[in-house]
Design a protein around this motif. Structure first.
Motif, PDB file in Angstrom:
ATOM      1  N   TYR A 107     -50.497 -73.276  -9.849  1.00 42.74           N
ATOM      2  CA  TYR A 107     -51.127 -73.602  -8.570  1.00 42.74           C
ATOM      3  C   TYR A 107     -52.532 -73.017  -8.549  1.00 42.74           C
ATOM      4  O   TYR A 107     -52.740 -71.861  -8.940  1.00 42.74           O
ATOM      5  CB  TYR A 107     -50.319 -73.021  -7.401  1.00 42.74           C
ATOM      6  N   ALA A 108     -53.470 -73.835  -8.109  1.00 41.21           N
ATOM      7  CA  ALA A 108     -54.829 -73.336  -7.916  1.00 41.21           C
ATOM      8  C   ALA A 108     -54.855 -72.542  -6.615  1.00 41.21           C
ATOM      9  O   ALA A 108     -54.290 -72.970  -5.602  1.00 41.21           O
ATOM     10  CB  ALA A 108     -55.819 -74.491  -7.852  1.00 41.21           C
ATOM     11  N   VAL A 109     -55.482 -71.372  -6.646  1.00 46.52           N
ATOM     12  CA  VAL A 109     -55.548 -70.495  -5.471  1.00 46.52           C
ATOM     13  C   VAL A 109     -56.988 -70.460  -4.954  1.00 46.52           C
ATOM     14  O   VAL A 109     -57.907 -70.104  -5.687  1.00 46.52           O
ATOM     15  CB  VAL A 109     -55.089 -69.068  -5.822  1.00 46.52           C
ATOM     16  N   TYR A 110     -57.173 -70.861  -3.698  1.00 44.59           N
ATOM     17  CA  TYR A 110     -58.499 -70.895  -3.085  1.00 44.59           C
ATOM     18  C   TYR A 110     -58.569 -69.901  -1.935  1.00 44.59           C
ATOM     19  O   TYR A 110     -57.556 -69.600  -1.290  1.00 44.59           O
ATOM     20  CB  TYR A 110     -58.817 -72.296  -2.548  1.00 44.59           C
ATOM     21  N   ILE A 111     -59.761 -69.395  -1.689  1.00 47.31           N
ATOM     22  CA  ILE A 111     -59.973 -68.537  -0.517  1.00 47.31           C
ATOM     23  C   ILE A 111     -60.370 -69.437   0.645  1.00 47.31           C
ATOM     24  O   ILE A 111     -61.388 -70.134   0.583  1.00 47.31           O
ATOM     25  CB  ILE A 111     -61.080 -67.501  -0.759  1.00 47.31           C
ATOM     26  N   HIS A 116     -65.359 -77.162   0.550  1.00 49.57           N
ATOM     27  CA  HIS A 116     -65.978 -76.518  -0.624  1.00 49.57           C
ATOM     28  C   HIS A 116     -65.484 -75.089  -0.832  1.00 49.57           C
ATOM     29  O   HIS A 116     -66.241 -74.251  -1.344  1.00 49.57           O
ATOM     30  CB  HIS A 116     -67.506 -76.516  -0.506  1.00 49.57           C
ATOM     31  N   HIS A 117     -64.259 -74.793  -0.398  1.00 43.37           N
ATOM     32  CA  HIS A 117     -63.743 -73.446  -0.650  1.00 43.37           C
ATOM     33  C   HIS A 117     -63.671 -73.196  -2.153  1.00 43.37           C
ATOM     34  O   HIS A 117     -63.447 -74.094  -2.952  1.00 43.37           O
ATOM     35  CB  HIS A 117     -62.384 -73.227   0.014  1.00 43.37           C
ATOM     36  N   ARG A 118     -63.856 -71.923  -2.513  1.00 42.45           N
ATOM     37  CA  ARG A 118     -63.943 -71.593  -3.942  1.00 42.45           C
ATOM     38  C   ARG A 118     -62.574 -71.209  -4.509  1.00 42.45           C
ATOM     39  O   ARG A 118     -61.739 -70.627  -3.808  1.00 42.45           O
ATOM     40  CB  ARG A 118     -64.933 -70.445  -4.170  1.00 42.45           C
ATOM     41  N   ARG A 119     -62.412 -71.510  -5.790  1.00 40.24           N
ATOM     42  CA  ARG A 119     -61.156 -71.200  -6.475  1.00 40.24           C
ATOM     43  C   ARG A 119     -61.154 -69.736  -6.898  1.00 40.24           C
ATOM     44  O   ARG A 119     -62.016 -69.292  -7.667  1.00 40.24           O
ATOM     45  CB  ARG A 119     -60.989 -72.100  -7.694  1.00 40.24           C
ATOM     46  N   LEU A 120     -60.214 -68.993  -6.374  1.00 34.76           N
ATOM     47  CA  LEU A 120     -60.098 -67.575  -6.704  1.00 34.76           C
ATOM     48  C   LEU A 120     -59.403 -67.372  -8.043  1.00 34.76           C
ATOM     49  O   LEU A 120     -59.690 -66.413  -8.771  1.00 34.76           O
ATOM     50  CB  LEU A 120     -59.323 -66.853  -5.598  1.00 34.76           C
ATOM     51  N   GLY A 121     -58.463 -68.249  -8.367  1.00 34.20           N
ATOM     52  CA  GLY A 121     -57.728 -68.093  -9.616  1.00 34.20           C
ATOM     53  C   GLY A 121     -56.607 -69.106  -9.724  1.00 34.20           C
ATOM     54  O   GLY A 121     -56.571 -70.101  -8.988  1.00 34.20           O
ATOM     55  N   THR A 122     -55.677 -68.828 -10.637  1.00 28.89           N
ATOM     56  CA  THR A 122     -54.548 -69.728 -10.880  1.00 28.89           C
ATOM     57  C   THR A 122     -53.240 -68.947 -10.850  1.00 28.89           C
ATOM     58  O   THR A 122     -53.128 -67.897 -11.491  1.00 28.89           O
ATOM     59  CB  THR A 122     -54.696 -70.418 -12.252  1.00 28.89           C
ATOM     60  N   LEU A 123     -52.291 -69.443 -10.085  1.00 30.56           N
ATOM     61  CA  LEU A 123     -50.984 -68.807  -9.964  1.00 30.56           C
ATOM     62  C   LEU A 123     -49.996 -69.435 -10.925  1.00 30.56           C
ATOM     63  O   LEU A 123     -49.830 -70.661 -10.958  1.00 30.56           O
ATOM     64  CB  LEU A 123     -50.472 -68.959  -8.527  1.00 30.56           C
ATOM     65  N   VAL A 125     -46.233 -69.833 -11.547  1.00 31.46           N
ATOM     66  CA  VAL A 125     -45.003 -69.726 -10.750  1.00 31.46           C
ATOM     67  C   VAL A 125     -43.916 -68.970 -11.499  1.00 31.46           C
ATOM     68  O   VAL A 125     -43.238 -68.109 -10.934  1.00 31.46           O
ATOM     69  CB  VAL A 125     -44.498 -71.124 -10.339  1.00 31.46           C
ATOM     70  N   LEU A 126     -43.732 -69.266 -12.766  1.00 38.02           N
ATOM     71  CA  LEU A 126     -42.639 -68.663 -13.529  1.00 38.02           C
ATOM     72  C   LEU A 126     -42.840 -67.165 -13.764  1.00 38.02           C
ATOM     73  O   LEU A 126     -41.872 -66.404 -13.805  1.00 38.02           O
ATOM     74  CB  LEU A 126     -42.476 -69.374 -14.876  1.00 38.02           C
ATOM     75  N   SER A 127     -44.081 -66.741 -13.926  1.00 35.96           N
ATOM     76  CA  SER A 127     -44.344 -65.314 -14.155  1.00 35.96           C
ATOM     77  C   SER A 127     -44.794 -64.593 -12.888  1.00 35.96           C
ATOM     78  O   SER A 127     -44.936 -63.370 -12.882  1.00 35.96           O
ATOM     79  CB  SER A 127     -45.410 -65.150 -15.242  1.00 35.96           C
ATOM     80  N   VAL A 128     -45.033 -65.350 -11.803  1.00 33.00           N
ATOM     81  CA  VAL A 128     -45.561 -64.785 -10.550  1.00 33.00           C
ATOM     82  C   VAL A 128     -46.773 -63.903 -10.865  1.00 33.00           C
ATOM     83  O   VAL A 128     -46.825 -62.730 -10.552  1.00 33.00           O
ATOM     84  CB  VAL A 128     -44.500 -63.977  -9.780  1.00 33.00           C
ATOM     85  N   MET A 129     -47.745 -64.519 -11.493  1.00 33.13           N
ATOM     86  CA  MET A 129     -48.961 -63.799 -11.865  1.00 33.13           C
ATOM     87  C   MET A 129     -50.174 -64.673 -11.576  1.00 33.13           C
ATOM     88  O   MET A 129     -50.152 -65.876 -11.845  1.00 33.13           O
ATOM     89  CB  MET A 129     -48.928 -63.426 -13.349  1.00 33.13           C
ATOM     90  N   ILE A 130     -51.207 -64.050 -10.995  1.00 33.90           N
ATOM     91  CA  ILE A 130     -52.437 -64.779 -10.713  1.00 33.90           C
ATOM     92  C   ILE A 130     -53.497 -64.383 -11.731  1.00 33.90           C
ATOM     93  O   ILE A 130     -53.804 -63.196 -11.892  1.00 33.90           O
ATOM     94  CB  ILE A 130     -52.950 -64.492  -9.292  1.00 33.90           C
ATOM     95  N   THR A 131     -54.052 -65.372 -12.397  1.00 34.21           N
ATOM     96  CA  THR A 131     -55.213 -65.146 -13.256  1.00 34.21           C
ATOM     97  C   THR A 131     -56.439 -65.275 -12.373  1.00 34.21           C
ATOM     98  O   THR A 131     -56.762 -66.367 -11.894  1.00 34.21           O
ATOM     99  CB  THR A 131     -55.265 -66.181 -14.400  1.00 34.21           C
ATOM    100  N   ILE A 132     -57.105 -64.162 -12.126  1.00 29.85           N
ATOM    101  CA  ILE A 132     -58.197 -64.117 -11.151  1.00 29.85           C
ATOM    102  C   ILE A 132     -59.544 -64.412 -11.813  1.00 29.85           C
ATOM    103  O   ILE A 132     -59.819 -63.950 -12.923  1.00 29.85           O
ATOM    104  CB  ILE A 132     -58.236 -62.737 -10.467  1.00 29.85           C
ATOM    105  N   ASP A 133     -60.365 -65.186 -11.120  1.00 30.67           N
ATOM    106  CA  ASP A 133     -61.730 -65.462 -11.572  1.00 30.67           C
ATOM    107  C   ASP A 133     -62.579 -64.224 -11.262  1.00 30.67           C
ATOM    108  O   ASP A 133     -62.945 -63.982 -10.112  1.00 30.67           O
ATOM    109  CB  ASP A 133     -62.285 -66.693 -10.855  1.00 30.67           C
ATOM    110  N   GLU A 134     -62.884 -63.444 -12.282  1.00 31.66           N
ATOM    111  CA  GLU A 134     -63.588 -62.186 -12.075  1.00 31.66           C
ATOM    112  C   GLU A 134     -65.014 -62.393 -11.568  1.00 31.66           C
ATOM    113  O   GLU A 134     -65.579 -61.510 -10.909  1.00 31.66           O
ATOM    114  CB  GLU A 134     -63.605 -61.371 -13.368  1.00 31.66           C
ATOM    115  N   ALA A 135     -65.599 -63.539 -11.867  1.00 32.05           N
ATOM    116  CA  ALA A 135     -66.955 -63.816 -11.380  1.00 32.05           C
ATOM    117  C   ALA A 135     -66.957 -63.883  -9.848  1.00 32.05           C
ATOM    118  O   ALA A 135     -67.867 -63.354  -9.194  1.00 32.05           O
ATOM    119  CB  ALA A 135     -67.468 -65.129 -11.968  1.00 32.05           C
ATOM    120  N   VAL A 136     -65.922 -64.502  -9.288  1.00 31.48           N
ATOM    121  CA  VAL A 136     -65.821 -64.629  -7.828  1.00 31.48           C
ATOM    122  C   VAL A 136     -65.625 -63.257  -7.182  1.00 31.48           C
ATOM    123  O   VAL A 136     -66.319 -62.897  -6.222  1.00 31.48           O
ATOM    124  CB  VAL A 136     -64.669 -65.574  -7.437  1.00 31.48           C
ATOM    125  N   THR A 137     -64.685 -62.479  -7.703  1.00 37.24           N
ATOM    126  CA  THR A 137     -64.406 -61.174  -7.104  1.00 37.24           C
ATOM    127  C   THR A 137     -65.571 -60.205  -7.295  1.00 37.24           C
ATOM    128  O   THR A 137     -65.858 -59.396  -6.409  1.00 37.24           O
ATOM    129  CB  THR A 137     -63.123 -60.567  -7.702  1.00 37.24           C
TER     130      THR A 137
END
Length: 283
Positions: A107-111, A116-123, A125-137
């Protein structure tokens, strides 16, 4: 040792291995049938589950058993997704989740939910882990450290505004230049006709000066289309810089309404597996 002896020795090990696999599949089937989401996650990655909750290590890792369900992972992800999405809607209601159509496990995760909301990262589901876009944070953290009234794009906005002012000034002088060219054309006709007027005689020096000024003005006029294009480009860049800053302010506002700061928010996302499984266990 005969072949029969070898078979006799290996038989218990083989049987035990098959029994463990069958037991694993039966447990997973039961957990899914009874909607025991926490148990499903434990079976999907036993080592991760045990390490996260300080339980004893399993005798056989989920990685070894993983191939047994490799062809069913997308179906399992589809089964698990609604509960996880609901968890985000409840605990991170300022985030928007959108399925990645080619793979139900992601799942794409947006703030925010604005245009034009920005994509924070990708979730996952099976591992319940978000890969975060470090440039955004990183941009969000940087913004919180800036003086009041300043943004990441303040310098760029000032530079673009200055260029735009110069280009607009150039174009606004177009009418004056057109008028000057008309006057010069009249003066050149007057000089050529050797009439009495501004110069009173056919002055070669005056003609050369007028022609030089005329050539300069005409060359300047030829730049008008180019300058108009540059103006449009600079205005688009300025709008993009301002839009980026506005989006970051909206993102910060949404995050800081629920968390003391951005790093705390990021840390919570990084530990989402534990918090999610814990909440499942409380149901």
């Amino acid at each position: 040792m005969t072949i029969q002896d070898t078979q006799t020795i290996l038989q218990p090990e083989l049987v035990n291995k098959l029994e463990r696999k069958i037991s694993y599949l039966v447990q997973l089937q039961s957990a899914i049938k009874n909607n025991q989401i926490s148990q499903v996650y434990q079976l999907l990655d036993t080592h991760k589950f045990n390490d996260s909750f300080q339980k004893e290590s399993a005798s056989e890792s989920s990685e070894q058993l993983g191939p047994l369900i490799a062809d069913s992972q997308q179906l399992i992800a589809t089964f698990l997704a609604p509960e996880l999405v609901n968890y985000f809607a409840t605990n991170f209601n300022f985030l928007t989740l959108a399925p990645v159509l080619e793979d139900p496990n992601f799942y794409a995760v947006y703030i925010g939910d604005w245009w034009h909301h920005r994509r924070l990262g990708t979730l996952n589901v099976l591992s319940v882990m978000i890969t975060i876009d470090e440039a955004v944070t990183s941009e969000l953290i940087m913004t919180t450290k800036l003086p009041v009234g300043e943004t990441i794009n303040t310098t760029k906005i000032k530079a673009a505004t200055k260029i735009i002012a110069g280009l607009e000034s150039f174009l606004s002088d177009n009418t004056r230049r057109s008028l000057e060219l008309k006057v010069i054309a009249d003066q050149l006709l007057e000089v050529s006709a050797n009439k009495s007027g501004l110069f009173g005689r056919n002055d070669k020096t005056a003609r050369e000066a007028l022609e030089k000024k005329q050539a300069l003005l005409m060359a300047t006029q030829k730049r008008v289309p180019e300058v108009e294009q540059k103006l449009v480009k600079q205005q688009e860049e300025l709008l993009a810089f301002e839009k980026e800053d506005v989006l970051r302010q909206l993102e910060l506002q949404a995050i800081l309404e629920h968390h003391v700061d951005v790093p705390t928010f990021i840390t919570e996302l990084q530990h989402i597996y534990v918090s999610y499984i814990t909440q499942l266990g409380q149901k």
